[in-house]
Design a protein around this motif. Structure first.
Motif, PDB file in Angstrom:
ATOM      1  N   LEU A 195      12.857  -7.156   8.377  1.00  0.00           N
ATOM      2  CA  LEU A 195      13.578  -7.373   6.829  1.00  0.00           C
ATOM      3  C   LEU A 195      14.771  -7.184   7.167  1.00  0.00           C
ATOM      4  O   LEU A 195      15.274  -8.027   5.869  1.00  0.00           O
ATOM      5  N   GLY A 196      15.342  -7.911   7.797  1.00  0.00           N
ATOM      6  CA  GLY A 196      16.903  -7.779   8.322  1.00  0.00           C
ATOM      7  C   GLY A 196      17.265  -9.648   7.117  1.00  0.00           C
ATOM      8  O   GLY A 196      18.109  -9.738   7.102  1.00  0.00           O
ATOM      9  N   ASP A 197      15.952 -10.529   8.012  1.00  0.00           N
ATOM     10  CA  ASP A 197      16.462 -11.687   7.175  1.00  0.00           C
ATOM     11  C   ASP A 197      16.192 -11.978   5.818  1.00  0.00           C
ATOM     12  O   ASP A 197      17.003 -12.761   5.229  1.00  0.00           O
ATOM     13  N   VAL A 198      15.481 -10.892   5.189  1.00  0.00           N
ATOM     14  CA  VAL A 198      16.149 -11.096   3.934  1.00  0.00           C
ATOM     15  C   VAL A 198      16.743  -9.740   3.261  1.00  0.00           C
ATOM     16  O   VAL A 198      16.620  -9.549   1.971  1.00  0.00           O
ATOM     17  N   GLY A 199      17.586  -9.374   3.976  1.00  0.00           N
ATOM     18  CA  GLY A 199      19.402  -8.581   3.458  1.00  0.00           C
ATOM     19  C   GLY A 199      18.543  -7.082   3.402  1.00  0.00           C
ATOM     20  O   GLY A 199      19.430  -6.774   2.826  1.00  0.00           O
ATOM     21  N   ILE A 200      17.792  -6.831   4.102  1.00  0.00           N
ATOM     22  CA  ILE A 200      17.580  -4.724   4.337  1.00  0.00           C
ATOM     23  C   ILE A 200      18.420  -4.814   5.474  1.00  0.00           C
ATOM     24  O   ILE A 200      17.892  -4.924   6.535  1.00  0.00           O
ATOM     25  N   PRO A 201      19.560  -3.550   4.794  1.00  0.00           N
ATOM     26  CA  PRO A 201      20.755  -3.241   5.715  1.00  0.00           C
ATOM     27  C   PRO A 201      19.393  -2.222   6.756  1.00  0.00           C
ATOM     28  O   PRO A 201      18.447  -1.415   5.961  1.00  0.00           O
ATOM     29  N   GLU A 202      19.969  -1.841   7.139  1.00  0.00           N
ATOM     30  CA  GLU A 202      19.170  -0.959   8.361  1.00  0.00           C
ATOM     31  C   GLU A 202      17.849  -0.886   8.402  1.00  0.00           C
ATOM     32  O   GLU A 202      16.859  -0.078   8.082  1.00  0.00           O
ATOM     33  N   PRO A 203      17.432  -2.140   9.290  1.00  0.00           N
ATOM     34  CA  PRO A 203      15.423  -2.595   9.156  1.00  0.00           C
ATOM     35  C   PRO A 203      14.831  -1.351   9.553  1.00  0.00           C
ATOM     36  O   PRO A 203      13.768  -1.084   9.601  1.00  0.00           O
ATOM     37  N   GLU A 204      15.427  -1.197  10.856  1.00  0.00           N
ATOM     38  CA  GLU A 204      14.763  -0.407  11.819  1.00  0.00           C
ATOM     39  C   GLU A 204      14.722   1.043  10.847  1.00  0.00           C
ATOM     40  O   GLU A 204      13.155   1.840  11.489  1.00  0.00           O
ATOM     41  N   ARG A 205      14.746   1.491  10.304  1.00  0.00           N
ATOM     42  CA  ARG A 205      15.146   3.152   9.722  1.00  0.00           C
ATOM     43  C   ARG A 205      14.355   3.150   8.497  1.00  0.00           C
ATOM     44  O   ARG A 205      13.109   3.556   8.621  1.00  0.00           O
ATOM     45  N   ARG A 206      14.445   1.328   7.527  1.00  0.00           N
ATOM     46  CA  ARG A 206      12.712   0.898   6.515  1.00  0.00           C
ATOM     47  C   ARG A 206      12.029   1.121   7.236  1.00  0.00           C
ATOM     48  O   ARG A 206      10.815   1.055   6.353  1.00  0.00           O
ATOM     49  N   LEU A 207      11.037   0.776   8.542  1.00  0.00           N
ATOM     50  CA  LEU A 207      10.290   0.336   8.735  1.00  0.00           C
ATOM     51  C   LEU A 207       9.400   1.675   8.744  1.00  0.00           C
ATOM     52  O   LEU A 207       8.154   1.831   8.601  1.00  0.00           O
ATOM     53  N   ASP A 208       9.866   3.213   8.908  1.00  0.00           N
ATOM     54  CA  ASP A 208       9.895   4.346   9.257  1.00  0.00           C
ATOM     55  C   ASP A 208       9.130   4.981   7.276  1.00  0.00           C
ATOM     56  O   ASP A 208       9.245   5.793   7.142  1.00  0.00           O
ATOM     57  N   GLN A 209      10.350   4.255   7.025  1.00  0.00           N
ATOM     58  CA  GLN A 209       9.889   4.532   4.783  1.00  0.00           C
ATOM     59  C   GLN A 209       8.882   4.240   4.362  1.00  0.00           C
ATOM     60  O   GLN A 209       7.695   3.360   4.659  1.00  0.00           O
ATOM     61  N   TYR A 210       8.068   4.876   3.064  1.00  0.00           N
ATOM     62  CA  TYR A 210       6.995   4.567   2.511  1.00  0.00           C
ATOM     63  C   TYR A 210       7.830   3.703   0.605  1.00  0.00           C
ATOM     64  O   TYR A 210       8.723   4.271   0.657  1.00  0.00           O
ATOM     65  N   PRO A 211       7.190   2.617   0.185  1.00  0.00           N
ATOM     66  CA  PRO A 211       7.342   1.577  -0.270  1.00  0.00           C
ATOM     67  C   PRO A 211       7.462   2.716  -1.960  1.00  0.00           C
ATOM     68  O   PRO A 211       9.825   2.334  -2.040  1.00  0.00           O
ATOM     69  N   ASN A 225       0.866  -1.101   0.510  1.00  0.00           N
ATOM     70  CA  ASN A 225       0.047   0.118  -0.387  1.00  0.00           C
ATOM     71  C   ASN A 225       1.018   1.400  -0.197  1.00  0.00           C
ATOM     72  O   ASN A 225       1.110   1.598   0.442  1.00  0.00           O
ATOM     73  N   PRO A 226       1.070   2.099  -0.984  1.00  0.00           N
ATOM     74  CA  PRO A 226       1.620   3.147  -1.007  1.00  0.00           C
ATOM     75  C   PRO A 226       1.233   4.429  -0.156  1.00  0.00           C
ATOM     76  O   PRO A 226       2.044   4.844  -0.107  1.00  0.00           O
ATOM     77  N   LEU A 227      -0.066   4.328   0.960  1.00  0.00           N
ATOM     78  CA  LEU A 227      -0.312   5.370   1.788  1.00  0.00           C
ATOM     79  C   LEU A 227       0.584   4.985   3.103  1.00  0.00           C
ATOM     80  O   LEU A 227       1.138   5.890   4.043  1.00  0.00           O
ATOM     81  N   LEU A 228       0.611   3.434   3.331  1.00  0.00           N
ATOM     82  CA  LEU A 228       1.262   3.096   4.534  1.00  0.00           C
ATOM     83  C   LEU A 228       2.675   3.111   4.591  1.00  0.00           C
ATOM     84  O   LEU A 228       3.213   2.341   3.945  1.00  0.00           O
ATOM     85  N   THR A 229       3.245   2.762   5.850  1.00  0.00           N
ATOM     86  CA  THR A 229       4.422   2.578   5.941  1.00  0.00           C
ATOM     87  C   THR A 229       5.055   1.768   5.897  1.00  0.00           C
ATOM     88  O   THR A 229       4.262   0.584   6.464  1.00  0.00           O
ATOM     89  N   VAL A 230       6.567   0.915   5.733  1.00  0.00           N
ATOM     90  CA  VAL A 230       6.877  -0.219   5.381  1.00  0.00           C
ATOM     91  C   VAL A 230       6.244  -1.163   6.608  1.00  0.00           C
ATOM     92  O   VAL A 230       5.746  -1.969   6.987  1.00  0.00           O
ATOM     93  N   GLY A 231       6.990  -0.307   7.487  1.00  0.00           N
ATOM     94  CA  GLY A 231       6.390  -0.943   9.315  1.00  0.00           C
ATOM     95  C   GLY A 231       4.970  -1.160   9.611  1.00  0.00           C
ATOM     96  O   GLY A 231       4.817  -2.365   9.852  1.00  0.00           O
ATOM     97  N   ARG A 232       4.204  -0.511   9.106  1.00  0.00           N
ATOM     98  CA  ARG A 232       2.979  -0.641   9.405  1.00  0.00           C
ATOM     99  C   ARG A 232       2.578  -1.810   8.837  1.00  0.00           C
ATOM    100  O   ARG A 232       1.664  -2.345   8.830  1.00  0.00           O
ATOM    101  N   GLN A 233       2.651  -1.995   7.317  1.00  0.00           N
ATOM    102  CA  GLN A 233       2.122  -2.988   6.543  1.00  0.00           C
ATOM    103  C   GLN A 233       2.347  -4.562   6.958  1.00  0.00           C
ATOM    104  O   GLN A 233       2.108  -5.466   6.819  1.00  0.00           O
ATOM    105  N   LEU A 234       3.250  -4.570   7.446  1.00  0.00           N
ATOM    106  CA  LEU A 234       4.354  -5.320   8.304  1.00  0.00           C
ATOM    107  C   LEU A 234       3.656  -5.724   9.202  1.00  0.00           C
ATOM    108  O   LEU A 234       3.002  -6.975   9.770  1.00  0.00           O
ATOM    109  N   THR A 235       3.500  -4.571  10.351  1.00  0.00           N
ATOM    110  CA  THR A 235       2.637  -4.883  11.636  1.00  0.00           C
ATOM    111  C   THR A 235       1.283  -5.920  11.573  1.00  0.00           C
ATOM    112  O   THR A 235       1.271  -6.289  12.318  1.00  0.00           O
ATOM    113  N   GLU A 236       0.881  -5.149  10.890  1.00  0.00           N
ATOM    114  CA  GLU A 236      -0.211  -5.113  10.641  1.00  0.00           C
ATOM    115  C   GLU A 236      -1.143  -7.069   9.956  1.00  0.00           C
ATOM    116  O   GLU A 236      -1.700  -7.157  10.490  1.00  0.00           O
ATOM    117  N   VAL A 237      -0.167  -7.302   9.058  1.00  0.00           N
ATOM    118  CA  VAL A 237      -0.295  -8.943   9.314  1.00  0.00           C
ATOM    119  C   VAL A 237      -0.353  -9.697  10.424  1.00  0.00           C
ATOM    120  O   VAL A 237      -0.337 -10.698  10.607  1.00  0.00           O
TER     121      VAL A 237
END
Ligand code: ADP
Ligand code: ADP
Ligand code: MG
Ligand code: MG
Lengths: 326, 331
Positions: free
Chosen positions: B136-152, B104-116
């Motif tokens: 996110l760390g498992d799939v090799g994304i660096p700095e996962p904490e920061r990515r959670l607050d980004q949008y797609p 969902n382009p309107l939700l942060t990455v973190g929100r979409q994952l936590t919703e699941v």
């Protein structure tokens, strides 16, 4: 010795882009093509490969004059063409044509095949009006489509057939060179094979040269005579096809080749792969020294941190500080 | 017992142009921890097969029927909407070619994952966030904490694809339906993602149906392969047997079309002539007949069923035996 068909010398194409989040319209320079040189002979196919964002399409568009170069030269049979005015460039535009990845986006859906194919003839005042339609039918035949379908619209054709229409349009002006930007990437393998075979057949028949951009390295091996590998705006390796595939010299070329899956389970399973970390860095702020150094798994073998501080020149084969690889 | 068992799946769409039989009598099963490759040209019914398993075929115009469609001991066709929602994204999840179809382009990455996680596992927000970052760390994304607050849109294509894969794997599904998961990516990023899928499969025993048109990817990833043509199975076999000795002219044509990195790279490719048929207007008899070089008179008269060839192989070709004796044509 006569001049090559196309010679590109130290070509640069930079874009000035507004950086997000800054006031006052601050501009940054995006170095999409940053010093590219190569030659292409009549009838030859040069492959251009590299990950997305490396500058392949920008290079192609600059060569056909869709973008003015930031600096550098494009010579056609020894004549510098990139600084010509739009009008003076016209005869050369005829000689260098382009085909695109998405044949649908590049064909006007409201035009019939007949008008798509006769339009370039009309613009360049070639052939008499009555002969133009005949010529369009010949072109359809040459690309393996039924000439009787000349009154159909693009949506009435399948993806592979639309790519054939794109090729017919490129052939209309009897070019010497066709720049092919990912022409088969969107097609199913079965249809891709038909188009690849067609390009080979047309090359022989019309003595065409191709600059062939692709990300499928197996396709490139199949149809190219030489191959240039681009990384972040620069050519990092340029070699004869078999030399490049059988004995790649640049660590980036080695990694790219290693990532290609082989259609054979016996080879593919348990094969040791060089898996590159991360993505291509931003061309807004390319790494210092060798642009590939942050992802290079072999740079530990080069002394003095040279990979980080000194940009390697393109030698007879590659642009790399590793001993014996340039 | 297989984890997934599908018998005689049929999906049709009732459109203005007539009835499109997108999937027409497909049967297969999937074992725990196994990878089943699914190949075939565009429009052959691969995505529709997966969407039917997920209960995601729009109706109208779609109609889904099957003699059986079982996940473990549950009948997927008989589930209520609520039960289906609890299976979907949790025990069976799907990843798509274009990550934007499921992000969902309107939700942060973190929100979409936590919703699941909140929907399926009723964990606290804080716990969900911790697990999302770990995913996110498992799939090799660096700095996962920061990515959670980004949008797609703030992520590169490769990163978005990895986020979607992380989302698909977050609840450690028993079955992962991966529909062209790496088609839009560079080979370098593809290699990263395939390696990751294999690692996760190894750790969690996930069974995977991998849809791809890249026969190299199929070769490296699949235990078995289903080849689809015009809504039906043309051939099914273990991966090694399929590549060594294809028993359907269509499979043979596909293998011959693939350019290779080594061997004779100067010869013309053995392309398959013509293009796939219109599903609303199929030829009589075998649907592949108009493009086939092994065609005989019988092929127009009867639609070949899937013949069991033994050894876990089957082929829907009347000339399958003649084909077996003709070695080497596709290589
Ligand atoms: N018109 C443009 N304006 C600004 N940046 C561009 C433009 N066209 C391409 N770029 C940027 O230039 C770089 C090279 O892009 P491109 O030539 O399309 O690469 P490739 O074809 O190798 O994928 C990318 O970072 C891309 O975002
Ligand atoms: N919602 C729909 N309405 C009508 N036809 C559809 C719909 N979804 C898919 N189809 C048709 O079903 C056929 C199979 O499609 P699909 O499973 O997406 O093929 P692929 O093998 O490329 O994944 C195609 O002919 C497609 O046009
Ligand atoms: Mg491009
Ligand atoms: Mg699909």
């Amino acid at each position: 010795m006569s001049a090559p068909l196309l010679e590109v010398r130290d070509l640069h194409k930079h874009f000035e882009v507004g950086s997000p989040g800054l006031f006052g319209g601050q501009q940054e320079t995006l170095r999409a093509v940053d010093g590219v040189s190569f030659e292409l002979a009549r009838g030859e196919t040069l492959g251009l490969v590299g990950e997305s964002g490396c500058g392949k399409s920008t290079c192609a568009r600059t060569l056909v004059g869709l973008y003015p170069p930031t600096s550098g030269q494009v010579m056609y049979e020894g004549e510098e063409i990139s600084s010509l005015s739009h009008r003076d460039r016209a005869p050369f535009r005829r000689k260098i044509q382009m085909i695109f990845q998405d044949p649908y986006a590049s064909l006007d859906p409201r035009q019939t095949v007949s008008s798509i194919l006769t339009e370039p003839l009309r613009i360049h005042r070639l052939a008499r009006p009555r002969q133009r339609r005949l010529r369009a039918m010949q072109l359809l035949d040459a690309v393996g489509l039924n000439p009787r379908h000349i009154h159909r619209f693009p949506h009435e054709f399948s993806g592979g057939q639309r790519q054939r229409i794109g090729i017919a349009r490129a052939l209309a002006l009897e070019p010497d060179l066709i720049i092919c930007d990912e022409p088969v990437s969107a097609l199913d393998v079965s249809i891709q094979a038909q188009v690849v075979n067609l390009l080979g057949e047309l090359q022989e028949r019309f003595d065409l040269a191709y600059l062939f951009i692709a990300h499928d390295l197996a396709v490139v091996r199949h149809i190219c005579d030489r191959v240039a590998v681009m990384y972040l705006g620069k050519v990092v390796e340029l070699a004869e096809r078999d030399a490049l595939f059988d004995d790649p010299r640049h660590p980036y070329t080695r990694a790219l080749l290693s990532a290609v899956p082989h259609p054979d389970p016996r080879i593919e399973r348990g094969r040791e792969r060089i898996v590159l970390e991360g993505d291509v860095p931003s061309p807004l702020d390319p790494p210092t020294g060798c642009r590939f150094h942050p992802r290079c798994v072999e740079r530990g073998e080069v002394p003095d941190n040279r990979c980080v501080t000194v940009a390697p020149e393109l030698g007879s084969r590659s642009a790399c500080h590793l001993p014996g690889q340039a | 017992m297989p984890i997934l068992d599908v018998q005689n799946l049929r999906v049709r769409f009732e459109t203005h142009h007539g009835v499109v039989r997108a999937v027409d009598g497909v049967s297969f099963s999937l074992e725990e921890g196994e990878t089943l490759g699914l190949v075939g040209e565009s429009g052959s019914g691969k995505s529709v097969t997966n969407l039917a398993l997920m209960g995601l075929i729009p109706s109208p115009p779609g109609v889904v029927e099957a003699d059986a469609m079982r996940f473990e001991d549950r009948d997927l066709l008989g589930l209520s909407d609520a039960e289906l929602r609890s299976v979907r994204g949790n025990e069976i999840s799907m990843i798509f070619q274009d990550p934007m179809t499921s992000l969902n382009p309107l939700l942060t990455v973190g929100r979409q994952l936590t919703e699941v996680l909140e929907v399926h596992e009723r964990v606290s927000r804080r716990e969900a966030r911790r697990r999302a970052a770990a995913g996110l760390g498992d799939v090799g994304i660096p700095e996962p904490e920061r990515r959670l607050d980004q949008y797609p849109h703030e992520l590169s294509g490769g990163m978005r694809q990895r986020v979607m894969i992380a989302m698909g794997l977050l609840c450690r599904p028993r079955v992962l339906l991966a529909d062209e998961p790496t088609t839009a990516l560079d080979v370098t990023i593809q290699a990263q993602i395939l390696e990751l899928m294999q690692k996760l499969q190894h750790e969690y025993g996930t069974a995977i149906i991998l849809v791809t048109h890249d026969l190299g990817v199929v070769a490296g990833m699949s235990d078995r392969v289903n080849v689809m043509y015009a809504g039906r199975l043309a051939e099914t076999a273990g991966a090694i047997e399929l590549f060594d000795d294809p028993r359907h002219p269509y499979t043979r044509g596909l293998l011959g079309s693939v350019p290779r990195l080594s061997g004779d790279t100067d010869a013309d490719l053995d392309s398959i002539m013509g293009s796939p048929p219109d599903l609303a207007d199929l030829p009589a008899g075998c649907a592949f007949r108009p493009r086939c070089t092994f065609e005989t008179e019988r092929c127009a008269a009867e639609t070949p069923p899937l013949f069991d060839l033994g050894g876990g192989r089957s082929s829907a070709c009347l000339e399958r035996d003649a084909l077996g004796q003709h070695q080497g044509g596709a290589q």
